[in-house]
Design a protein around this motif. Structure first.
Motif, PDB file in Angstrom:
ATOM      1  N   ALA A 167      -9.874   4.079   1.055  1.00  8.61           N
ATOM      2  CA  ALA A 167      -8.798   3.791   0.905  1.00  8.61           C
ATOM      3  C   ALA A 167      -7.625   3.533  -0.728  1.00  8.61           C
ATOM      4  CB  ALA A 167      -8.400   2.232   1.573  1.00  8.61           C
ATOM      5  N   GLY A 168      -6.352   3.099  -0.860  1.00  5.83           N
ATOM      6  CA  GLY A 168      -5.905   3.598  -1.509  1.00  5.83           C
ATOM      7  C   GLY A 168      -5.703   1.539  -2.335  1.00  5.83           C
ATOM      8  N   GLN A 169      -4.749   1.790  -2.712  1.00  5.68           N
ATOM      9  CA  GLN A 169      -4.934  -0.295  -3.593  1.00  5.68           C
ATOM     10  C   GLN A 169      -4.869  -1.304  -2.917  1.00  5.68           C
ATOM     11  OE1 GLN A 169      -1.869   0.695  -7.257  1.00  5.68           O
ATOM     12  NE2 GLN A 169      -2.684   0.007  -7.972  1.00  5.68           N
ATOM     13  N   ALA A 170      -3.828  -0.924  -1.613  1.00  7.60           N
ATOM     14  CA  ALA A 170      -3.428  -2.041  -1.088  1.00  7.60           C
ATOM     15  C   ALA A 170      -3.450  -1.868   0.791  1.00  7.60           C
ATOM     16  CB  ALA A 170      -2.185  -2.974  -1.230  1.00  7.60           C
ATOM     17  N   PRO A 171      -4.708  -1.547   0.837  1.00  8.66           N
ATOM     18  CA  PRO A 171      -4.584  -0.468   2.197  1.00  8.66           C
ATOM     19  C   PRO A 171      -4.586  -1.826   3.081  1.00  8.66           C
ATOM     20  CG  PRO A 171      -6.873  -0.643   1.700  1.00  8.66           C
ATOM     21  CD  PRO A 171      -5.686  -2.032   0.936  1.00  8.66           C
ATOM     22  N   MET A 172      -3.222  -1.432   4.669  1.00  9.82           N
ATOM     23  CA  MET A 172      -3.712  -2.232   5.700  1.00  9.82           C
ATOM     24  C   MET A 172      -4.606  -1.985   6.979  1.00  9.82           C
ATOM     25  SD  MET A 172      -0.360  -0.210   7.964  1.00  9.82           S
ATOM     26  CE  MET A 172       0.235  -2.127   8.290  1.00  9.82           C
ATOM     27  N   GLY A 202       0.033   6.249   1.818  1.00  8.31           N
ATOM     28  CA  GLY A 202      -1.655   5.341   1.013  1.00  8.31           C
ATOM     29  C   GLY A 202      -2.881   6.531   1.894  1.00  8.31           C
ATOM     30  N   SER A 203      -3.265   5.700   2.470  1.00  4.12           N
ATOM     31  CA  SER A 203      -4.342   5.782   3.075  1.00  4.12           C
ATOM     32  C   SER A 203      -4.711   6.421   4.504  1.00  4.12           C
ATOM     33  CB  SER A 203      -5.462   5.117   2.604  1.00  4.12           C
ATOM     34  OG  SER A 203      -5.667   3.081   3.455  1.00  4.12           O
ATOM     35  N   GLY A 204      -3.559   6.987   5.154  1.00  2.00           N
ATOM     36  CA  GLY A 204      -3.111   7.577   5.664  1.00  2.00           C
ATOM     37  C   GLY A 204      -3.318   6.685   7.298  1.00  2.00           C
ATOM     38  N   THR A 205      -3.239   5.296   7.155  1.00  2.00           N
ATOM     39  CA  THR A 205      -3.923   4.213   9.089  1.00  2.00           C
ATOM     40  C   THR A 205      -2.687   4.564   9.684  1.00  2.00           C
ATOM     41  OG1 THR A 205      -5.376   3.218   6.757  1.00  2.00           O
ATOM     42  CG2 THR A 205      -5.338   3.061   9.296  1.00  2.00           C
ATOM     43  N   LEU A 206      -1.358   4.626   9.466  1.00  2.00           N
ATOM     44  CA  LEU A 206      -0.621   4.548  10.382  1.00  2.00           C
ATOM     45  C   LEU A 206      -0.866   5.924  11.123  1.00  2.00           C
ATOM     46  CD1 LEU A 206       2.083   2.634   8.252  1.00  2.00           C
ATOM     47  CD2 LEU A 206       1.396   1.865  11.107  1.00  2.00           C
ATOM     48  N   LEU A 207      -0.667   6.656  10.436  1.00  2.00           N
ATOM     49  CA  LEU A 207      -0.790   8.184  10.672  1.00  2.00           C
ATOM     50  C   LEU A 207      -1.897   8.357  11.679  1.00  2.00           C
ATOM     51  CD1 LEU A 207       0.506  10.533   7.411  1.00  2.00           C
ATOM     52  CD2 LEU A 207       1.922  10.468  10.375  1.00  2.00           C
ATOM     53  N   THR A 309       6.385   3.534   8.053  1.00  2.00           N
ATOM     54  CA  THR A 309       5.358   3.336   6.858  1.00  2.00           C
ATOM     55  C   THR A 309       5.576   0.982   6.529  1.00  2.00           C
ATOM     56  OG1 THR A 309       5.346   3.920   4.260  1.00  2.00           O
ATOM     57  CG2 THR A 309       6.998   2.651   5.084  1.00  2.00           C
ATOM     58  N   ASN A 310       4.588   1.367   5.243  1.00  2.00           N
ATOM     59  CA  ASN A 310       3.957   0.352   4.558  1.00  2.00           C
ATOM     60  C   ASN A 310       4.403   0.195   3.454  1.00  2.00           C
ATOM     61  OD1 ASN A 310       3.259  -2.407   4.359  1.00  2.00           O
ATOM     62  ND2 ASN A 310       0.919  -1.430   3.907  1.00  2.00           N
ATOM     63  N   PRO A 311       5.409   0.287   2.645  1.00  2.00           N
ATOM     64  CA  PRO A 311       5.234   0.692   1.328  1.00  2.00           C
ATOM     65  C   PRO A 311       4.783  -0.777   1.025  1.00  2.00           C
ATOM     66  CG  PRO A 311       7.902  -0.125   1.824  1.00  2.00           C
ATOM     67  CD  PRO A 311       7.148  -0.273   4.085  1.00  2.00           C
ATOM     68  N   PRO A 312       5.125  -0.680  -0.384  1.00  2.00           N
ATOM     69  CA  PRO A 312       4.472  -1.435  -1.306  1.00  2.00           C
ATOM     70  C   PRO A 312       5.706  -2.868  -1.600  1.00  2.00           C
ATOM     71  CG  PRO A 312       5.370  -0.281  -2.701  1.00  2.00           C
ATOM     72  CD  PRO A 312       4.651   0.569  -1.635  1.00  2.00           C
ATOM     73  N   TYR A 313       5.268  -4.456  -1.791  1.00  2.00           N
ATOM     74  CA  TYR A 313       5.868  -5.294  -2.055  1.00  2.00           C
ATOM     75  C   TYR A 313       5.628  -5.956  -2.269  1.00  2.00           C
ATOM     76  CZ  TYR A 313       2.244  -6.292   2.551  1.00  2.00           C
ATOM     77  OH  TYR A 313       1.212  -6.535   2.650  1.00  2.00           O
ATOM     78  N   ALA A 314       5.154  -6.281  -4.121  1.00  2.00           N
ATOM     79  CA  ALA A 314       4.581  -6.911  -5.047  1.00  2.00           C
ATOM     80  C   ALA A 314       4.266  -7.988  -4.820  1.00  2.00           C
ATOM     81  CB  ALA A 314       6.597  -7.322  -5.247  1.00  2.00           C
ATOM     82  N   GLU A 315       3.003  -8.380  -3.970  1.00  2.00           N
ATOM     83  CA  GLU A 315       2.191  -8.997  -4.015  1.00  2.00           C
ATOM     84  C   GLU A 315       1.152  -8.274  -4.917  1.00  2.00           C
ATOM     85  OE1 GLU A 315       1.776 -11.509  -3.164  1.00  2.00           O
ATOM     86  OE2 GLU A 315       3.774 -12.338  -1.733  1.00  2.00           O
TER      87      GLU A 315
END
Length: 710
Positions: A167-172, A202-207, A309-315
């Protein structure tokens, strides 16, 4: 049978609707899950088809429990040999507490003891614990003085479909992605909007989840094992029939799939991870993969679609102001390019979503782990959301006009000097006005804006709006294209972060300075590869280098070495700990025709390298260490105020008689210890090493010429 299906917080209502759609009866929503009545085949169907569930639990016993002995007795009321072989394996998941049971590990231990003691007493054999792949998973939950003892039919959480190995850095999580899509109206909306785009995949989860939903693929079809797989009451024939039906539905769904899926990300390595995940899901050929930045965002094909999309949100990723700029940029692209589309943005920061500049049609609260997030839904209508041309966007604010006037004034004051010295890389503005705490650096027809991180007391949206003034004014005042204005945020770096890559654009520019060609990168690193304030120092090195052997310590991208070589140095030796920057230095030297030969590049901790015995000495040494470094690659922590004496003394051992050491650093409160260095000839030349563009930036660096006393 009565079953309980658990799910992430905030999607219980969606899970209830999903279970109804799967044909479940007596469905009842509660906190963190949903109850339903049914037969074993219904539980199997939920394990195979639920996109939202975490676990499917089969309660066996509910008893009043307060003490550990009462818990032990409650567990023993279940006939465990009906569920587990005498020499089988088990695991216990225990939650909740009572007045006497306050430790979940202790509670799990008592449950295990009760099961093992019962089976050993009946058979003489005892099961063992296997937390990874047990034959039977037991779930015990204490609440309001009651213990619910249940079998875990799902085993590993159902959100783990089996396709995501990396997965990427902050996967859902996969079931959260499914919930986001469900709230956005997918896959029903595909009938009128037959394309789906994720511009930051990111890691493509949504798609992948969207494609599985559109193609009628059961999310549990890839899983090799469930909690019921070794359960003694498992009906293998029934399960086989359900899987065969799911395989037929998948094949039919893929054959009739008429939706276009597009995955974009600016990071090629992350995009490769997403593609590999899709390959494991059997969907790589269904999705169009594009390495693309947000500035290139556009519909993949004519006609309407859904952008989700799930863009980064600074957390966990990025800086807040820089992300706000990215959100605003995304909003502008949506207005300009996506008329008729639907948009779903999942974010943990409402302030960032507000700067998109679109009217929210619907908003839902969801949770990404412990982070409270929002799903913001927009419907873009071509007429309503068409942006005004830049010239019709209205006048800038009074403060923004003051900033523009300051830029013009500074440019006028520097213009003759820039032309005379043929300088194309310079600082135009450096927080001259408190309201606009940025540095503006020009690199030919590119501009980098560095925002100094605002205090926490400053409203981030207010700070962002001022930054927008800066970004809007610069192209007009300097006559550059808006896409050539690059934003960075300055913040204190620790450890190896000063060497780490911040992006993946690989967009290098070639600039000129005093007859030297140099590579700079405005996007990917903390610094650009060229310290503008050291321009006079490099020019000084160039003037002194003729026929000299030159040593460049903490050489960074080797710009000083290039100036020395262009100035006629007999040889150059460049030393740095970072392989990235040393490679950059080699390319800079090669760009000027000085690759190899008398120009050496050494990857080493400079402190350690200086203190190793060696015979080589030098006529000219440039020592420009960082203010502070605790990189793991260094054997010692470097503090320039504390350590400068030992550094200078070590460097002077390599300096030939008649040679000169140029010692520079950027610590604003630096004080040279003249007493400790009393045996040396030291001249402070700082004032001579500040060009016109840095005269107002007092303390930006110090520089000394140091020689052996005659």
């Amino acid at each position: 049978m009565n079953f309980f299906v658990t799910c992430p917080k905030g999607i219980e209502g969606l899970l209830l609707e999903e279970l109804k759609a799967l044909g479940m009866a007596s469905v009842k929503e509660t906190q963190a899950g949903v109850h339903f009545d049914g037969e074993l085949v219904d539980a199997y169907r939920v394990c195979l088809w639920s996109r939202l569930a975490n676990r499917v639990l089969l309660p066996l016993q509910v008893s009043g429990v307060n003490t550990a002995d009462e818990l032990y007795a409650a567990v023993q009321q279940v006939q465990w040999l009906d569920h587990l072989r005498p020499q089988g394996t088990l695991s216990v998941d225990f939650t909740g507490r009572t007045e006497h049971i306050i430790n979940t590990h202790f509670g799990a231990q008592r449950v295990k003891d009760a099961v093992v003691d019962q089976i050993r007493a009946a058979t003489g054999n005892r099961p063992t614990v296997d937390r990874a792949e047990p034959d039977l998973g037991i779930n015990v939950h204490l609440y309001s003085g009651k213990a619910t003892i249940a079998l875990d039919l799902s085993g590993d959480s159902l959100h783990r479909r089996g396709y995501r190995k990396r997965a990427g850095q902050a996967p859902m999580k996969e079931n959260l992605a499914a919930a986001v899509l469900w709230r956005a109206g997918w896959p029903t909306v595909a009938q009128t909007h037959p394309q789906l785009l994720d511009p930051m995949c990111g890691s493509g989860t949504l798609l992948i989840e969207a494609a599985m939903m559109a193609a009628d693929i059961a999310p549990g079809l890839l899983r090799q094992r469930f909690g019921f797989s070794r359960w003694l009451q498992h009906d293998k024939g029934l399960w086989r029939e359900l899987r065969e039906e799911a395989v037929q539905r998948r094949d039919s769904g893929l054959a009739g799939l008429a939706v276009r899926f597009t995955a974009c990300d600016r990071d090629a390595s992350v995009l490769q991870i997403a593609k590999q995940n899709a390959e494991r899901a059997g969907l790589a050929d269904v999705i169009d993969w594009r390495e693309q930045d947000m500035v290139e965002l556009a519909p993949p094909a004519p006609g309407p679609g859904l952008l989700v999309t799930n863009p980064p949100y600074a957390e966990r990723i990025g800086d807040e102001t820089e992300l706000m700029y990215m959100y605003r940029q995304m909003g502008e692209r949506l207005k300009r390019q996506f008329g008729g589309w639907k948009v779903a943005i999942f974010s943990g920061n409402a302030d960032q979503c507000k700067v998109i500049g679109l009217k929210v049609d619907r908003q839902y609260k969801l949770y990404n782990g412990a982070i409270e997030c929002g799903l913001f839904l927009f419907a873009l209508h071509a007429e309503r959301d068409r942006p005004l041309p830049m010239e019709q966007a209205g006048p800038v604010s009074e403060q923004a006009q003051m900033f523009a006037n300051r830029l013009k004034k500074n440019l006028k004051g520097l213009s003759r000097w820039l032309k005379r010295e043929q300088i194309e890389c310079y600082r135009l503005y450096d927080a001259d006005m408190p309201e606009y705490a940025v540095a503006v650096d020009c690199y030919g027809d590119w501009v980098q804006v560095q925002e100094y991180a605002p205090p926490r007391s400053i409203d981030p949206r207010r700070a962002f709006e001022r930054l927008q003034d800066v970004i809007r004014v610069i192209p007009e005042v300097l006559g550059v294209k808006p896409e050539r204005v690059v934003l960075k945020q300055r913040r204190r770096q620790q450890g190896s972060s000063q060497y780490e890559r911040q992006g993946q654009t690989d967009h290098f520019l070639e600039v000129q300075e005093h007859g030297c060609k140099l590579r700079v990168n405005l996007h990917d690193y903390l610094d650009t590869g060229l310290f503008l304030d050291h321009r006079p120092v490099r020019r000084h090195i160039q003037s002194l280098a003729l026929g000299k052997d030159v040593l460049n310590l903490f050489c960074y991208t080797g710009t000083a070495s290039v100036h020395a070589a262009v100035g006629g140095a007999e040889s150059t030796t460049s030393v740095d700990m970072s392989a990235t920057y040393l490679g950059w230095a080699m390319k800079n030297m090669g760009l000027n025709g000085f690759a190899g030969g008398a120009n050496q590049f050494i990857q080493a901790d400079c402190i350690k390298w200086l203190n190793q015995p060696r015979g080589a000495t030098f006529d000219l040494i440039f020592l420009d260490p960082p203010t502070f470094s605790n990189s793991k690659r260094m054997e010692e922590v470097l503090d320039i105020q504390r350590d400068h004496v030992s550094l200078v003394q070590a460097a002077m051992k390599l300096l030939r008689p008649g040679g000169v050491l140029l010692f520079s650093n950027n610590y604003r409160r630096f004080e040279l210890d003249y007493e400790a260095l009393a045996g040396l000839d030291i001249r402070d030349i700082t004032a001579k090493t500040l060009d016109l563009d840095f005269k107002r930036s007092k303390g930006i660096h110090v520089c000394f010429e140091i020689r052996h006393q005659a």
